[in-house]
Design a protein around this motif. Structure first.
Motif, PDB file in Angstrom:
ATOM      1  N   VAL A 190       0.861  -1.193   0.000  1.00 27.90           N
ATOM      2  CA  VAL A 190       0.000   0.000   0.000  1.00 27.90           C
ATOM      3  C   VAL A 190       0.894   1.239   0.000  1.00 27.90           C
ATOM      4  N   LEU A 191       0.575   2.185  -0.865  1.00 26.04           N
ATOM      5  CA  LEU A 191       1.279   3.463  -0.924  1.00 26.04           C
ATOM      6  C   LEU A 191       0.328   4.576  -0.518  1.00 26.04           C
ATOM      7  N   CYS A 192       0.734   5.365   0.485  1.00 25.39           N
ATOM      8  CA  CYS A 192      -0.006   6.567   0.891  1.00 25.39           C
ATOM      9  C   CYS A 192       0.828   7.766   0.488  1.00 25.39           C
ATOM     10  N   ALA A 193       0.375   8.511  -0.509  1.00 28.34           N
ATOM     11  CA  ALA A 193       1.120   9.648  -1.047  1.00 28.34           C
ATOM     12  C   ALA A 193       0.365  10.931  -0.756  1.00 28.34           C
ATOM     13  N   ALA A 194       1.081  11.938  -0.250  1.00 27.61           N
ATOM     14  CA  ALA A 194       0.426  13.180   0.167  1.00 27.61           C
ATOM     15  C   ALA A 194       1.066  14.397  -0.497  1.00 27.61           C
ATOM     16  N   SER A 195       0.257  15.425  -0.671  1.00 24.56           N
ATOM     17  CA  SER A 195       0.721  16.739  -1.108  1.00 24.56           C
ATOM     18  C   SER A 195      -0.018  17.792  -0.298  1.00 24.56           C
ATOM     19  N   CYS A 196       0.728  18.803   0.173  1.00 28.65           N
ATOM     20  CA  CYS A 196       0.119  19.859   0.985  1.00 28.65           C
ATOM     21  C   CYS A 196       0.134  21.211   0.277  1.00 28.65           C
ATOM     22  N   SER A 197       0.316  21.211  -1.042  1.00 26.24           N
ATOM     23  CA  SER A 197       0.370  22.468  -1.792  1.00 26.24           C
ATOM     24  C   SER A 197      -0.961  22.759  -2.473  1.00 26.24           C
ATOM     25  N   SER A 198      -1.498  23.945  -2.242  1.00 25.25           N
ATOM     26  CA  SER A 198      -2.754  24.327  -2.892  1.00 25.25           C
ATOM     27  C   SER A 198      -2.568  24.539  -4.390  1.00 25.25           C
ATOM     28  N   HIS A 199      -1.340  24.780  -4.829  1.00 29.07           N
ATOM     29  CA  HIS A 199      -1.088  25.009  -6.251  1.00 29.07           C
ATOM     30  C   HIS A 199      -1.087  23.716  -7.055  1.00 29.07           C
ATOM     31  N   ILE A 200      -1.067  22.588  -6.378  1.00 30.75           N
ATOM     32  CA  ILE A 200      -1.153  21.283  -7.023  1.00 30.75           C
ATOM     33  C   ILE A 200      -2.558  20.746  -6.815  1.00 30.75           C
ATOM     34  N   THR A 201      -3.340  20.658  -7.865  1.00 27.66           N
ATOM     35  CA  THR A 201      -4.701  20.155  -7.737  1.00 27.66           C
ATOM     36  C   THR A 201      -4.686  18.638  -7.563  1.00 27.66           C
ATOM     37  N   ALA A 202      -5.839  18.100  -7.196  1.00 27.07           N
ATOM     38  CA  ALA A 202      -5.939  16.647  -7.041  1.00 27.07           C
ATOM     39  C   ALA A 202      -5.607  15.934  -8.352  1.00 27.07           C
ATOM     40  N   GLU A 203      -6.101  16.463  -9.466  1.00 25.59           N
ATOM     41  CA  GLU A 203      -5.817  15.827 -10.757  1.00 25.59           C
ATOM     42  C   GLU A 203      -4.343  15.950 -11.114  1.00 25.59           C
ATOM     43  N   ASP A 204      -3.737  17.108 -10.828  1.00 28.49           N
ATOM     44  CA  ASP A 204      -2.296  17.261 -11.031  1.00 28.49           C
ATOM     45  C   ASP A 204      -1.533  16.189 -10.256  1.00 28.49           C
ATOM     46  N   PHE A 205      -1.922  16.012  -9.012  1.00 31.45           N
ATOM     47  CA  PHE A 205      -1.205  15.085  -8.137  1.00 31.45           C
ATOM     48  C   PHE A 205      -1.379  13.642  -8.597  1.00 31.45           C
ATOM     49  N   LEU A 206      -2.594  13.289  -8.981  1.00 29.58           N
ATOM     50  CA  LEU A 206      -2.844  11.920  -9.440  1.00 29.58           C
ATOM     51  C   LEU A 206      -2.037  11.600 -10.690  1.00 29.58           C
ATOM     52  N   ALA A 207      -1.768  12.620 -11.513  1.00 31.69           N
ATOM     53  CA  ALA A 207      -0.970  12.395 -12.722  1.00 31.69           C
ATOM     54  C   ALA A 207       0.471  12.032 -12.391  1.00 31.69           C
ATOM     55  N   THR A 208       0.917  12.318 -11.157  1.00 24.37           N
ATOM     56  CA  THR A 208       2.268  11.921 -10.745  1.00 24.37           C
ATOM     57  C   THR A 208       2.277  10.532 -10.116  1.00 24.37           C
ATOM     58  N   LEU A 209       1.117   9.862 -10.140  1.00 24.29           N
ATOM     59  CA  LEU A 209       0.979   8.524  -9.574  1.00 24.29           C
ATOM     60  C   LEU A 209       0.421   7.536 -10.593  1.00 24.29           C
ATOM     61  N   ASP A 210       0.484   7.906 -11.878  1.00 20.85           N
ATOM     62  CA  ASP A 210      -0.097   7.029 -12.894  1.00 20.85           C
ATOM     63  C   ASP A 210       0.865   5.890 -13.247  1.00 20.85           C
ATOM     64  N   ASP A 211       0.389   4.975 -14.074  1.00 18.70           N
ATOM     65  CA  ASP A 211       1.170   3.786 -14.393  1.00 18.70           C
ATOM     66  C   ASP A 211       2.506   4.137 -15.040  1.00 18.70           C
ATOM     67  N   ALA A 212       2.497   5.130 -15.917  1.00 23.17           N
ATOM     68  CA  ALA A 212       3.734   5.497 -16.601  1.00 23.17           C
ATOM     69  C   ALA A 212       4.781   6.003 -15.620  1.00 23.17           C
TER      70      ALA A 212
END
Length: 414
Positions: free
Chosen positions: A355-377
């Protein structure tokens, strides 16, 4: 004094956004001249001269002689924080105190027991008291101000705060001042005593039943990252039966002790500050957990992950909660690249079925932005899926029109 807004800024205020940026001020009050300009050429309110930080200003726009009232900030890029949308009463310390009392009363209902003694009493804009954060640590409260506009009001508000917080059992009040070059993830360390007995440098509080040491004198934010409270409880629930847990950017070890108490065999805490590990170890002992049964590594997280991969180390639960990589919109592209490199390195040491728990606390990074850094590629694997996405807890409320307040992303992948 009156501030005339552009059409776009006026529309945002009507929707309930609590900030007016300087570029949202129309004509600077000087009808195209420089008569209304303030420090460094910044636009100033109408009404005869340059406003000082903390002055009450009225907002207007074309076709709207009154939009609301706010407080002027002479230094910040946010020129006005909006407090009122009604003309019914003046904006004074009594009006602000009533909002604070409302915020305190809500928390009193949410945290009535002794299971949790550390939580946010006022979340600034989210509680309709822009720029003012108050965190409770049992019998102590620490104030943090975002910007300069409420600083001139503190002396007037302090008697109200002393009475209202005293009724909740809070005896000491301090102010965490920002440093001269403070940013979203590197704040000043000075703690000033304001009211009651002197504040201790360190103390233990309880969070969902877990004891946690808080460094009021030198800790990050007001002393602890209270917005991750619910997510620490989630990690505790996830840790049962896990053999090896890795907590990156572990700071004072909140996620680490939660995992240990949840049943993890061995927790490795990685942080660049050895003093943070000392605090974490005291928290372990306070909860009856032997820190010697776990591992505390003083290292850069990227370097640690590279060496862990080379050794063939694998973990079945990883918590990755770095400081903000994007303190400003300008830093966003670089931050997204840093998140991708970090998450790719994490994925290489995550066991299959982990299990991976990944967090971001920056308002300038949206949820979709952040999820794109966790994709399969990015992760170079196709066995993970999103189990849940969480944000900040109920004592960190936000507003529908204030997207900046929805800053915390906590993504659980399994």
């Amino acid at each position: 004094m009156r501030v005339h807004l552009t059409a776009a800024a006026a529309a945002a205020v009507r929707r309930g956004h609590p900030w007016v940026y300087r570029d949202g001020i129309a004509d600077g009050g000087g009808h195209g001249s420089k008569r209304g300009e303030g420090k460094r050429g910044e636009r100033a309110p109408r009404g005869g001269g340059v406003a000082a930080s903390g002055d009450v200003v009225e907002l207007s726009a074309e076709g709207a002689p009154f939009l609301g009232r706010g407080l002027w900030d002479a230094e910040s890029a946010i020129a006005v924080r909006v407090f009122q949308r009604t003309q019914a009463r003046p904006l004074d310390e009594r009006a602000i105190a009533e909002r604070l009392e409302r915020a305190f009363a809500l928390r009193d209902g949410w945290f009535a027991g002794r299971d949790t003694t550390a939580y946010r009493l006022c979340n600034g804009e989210g509680d309709r008291v822009p720029s003012l954060v108050i965190d409770r640590y049992d019998r102590a409260a620490v104030i943090r101000l975002d910007g300069d506009m409420l600083a001139p009001w503190l002396d007037r508000l302090l008697p109200h705060l002393g009475r209202a917080l005293g009724a909740l059992g809070v005896r000491s009040i301090g102010l965490r001042a920002r440093g001269p070059s403070a940013s979203e993830d590197a704040e000043g360390k000075k703690l000033t005593h304001l009211h009651g007995p002197p504040l201790p440098d360190r103390l233990f509080v309880r969070e969902t039943g877990i004891a946690m040491e808080v460094d009021l004198a030198r800790g990050q934010k007001t002393g602890a990252f209270l917005d991750q409270r619910d997510n620490r409880a989630r990690v505790r629930a996830l840790a049962g039966g896990r053999r090896r847990v890795l907590n990156l950017f572990s700071y004072a070890g909140g996620f680490s002790v939660a995992a240990a108490l949840g049943g993890a065999d061995r927790v490795t805490s990685v942080d660049s500050a050895s003093a943070a590990h000392a605090s974490a170890q005291r928290t372990f002992r306070e909860n009856g957990v032997d820190p010697a049964a776990h591992e505390f590594v003083t290292a850069d997280a990227f370097d640690f992950l590279e060496k862990a991969r080379a050794r063939g180390d694998r973990y079945d639960l990883i918590i990755c909660d770095p400081p903000s990589f994007a303190p400003s919109e300008r830093a966003k592209p670089r931050a997204l690249g840093a998140y991708r490199r970090l998450h790719a390195a994490v994925a290489r040491v995550l066991d299959r079925g982990g299990v991976l728990c990944a967090a971001s606390c920056s308002s300038h990074i949206t949820a979709e932005d952040f999820l794109a850094t966790l994709d399969d590629a990015t992760l170079e694997r196709d066995d993970l899926r999103i189990r849940a996405i969480h944000g900040q807890p109920e004592d960190h409320p936000t507003l529908p029109a204030w997207w900046e307040g929805r800053y915390l992303k906590f993504v659980v992948l399994e």
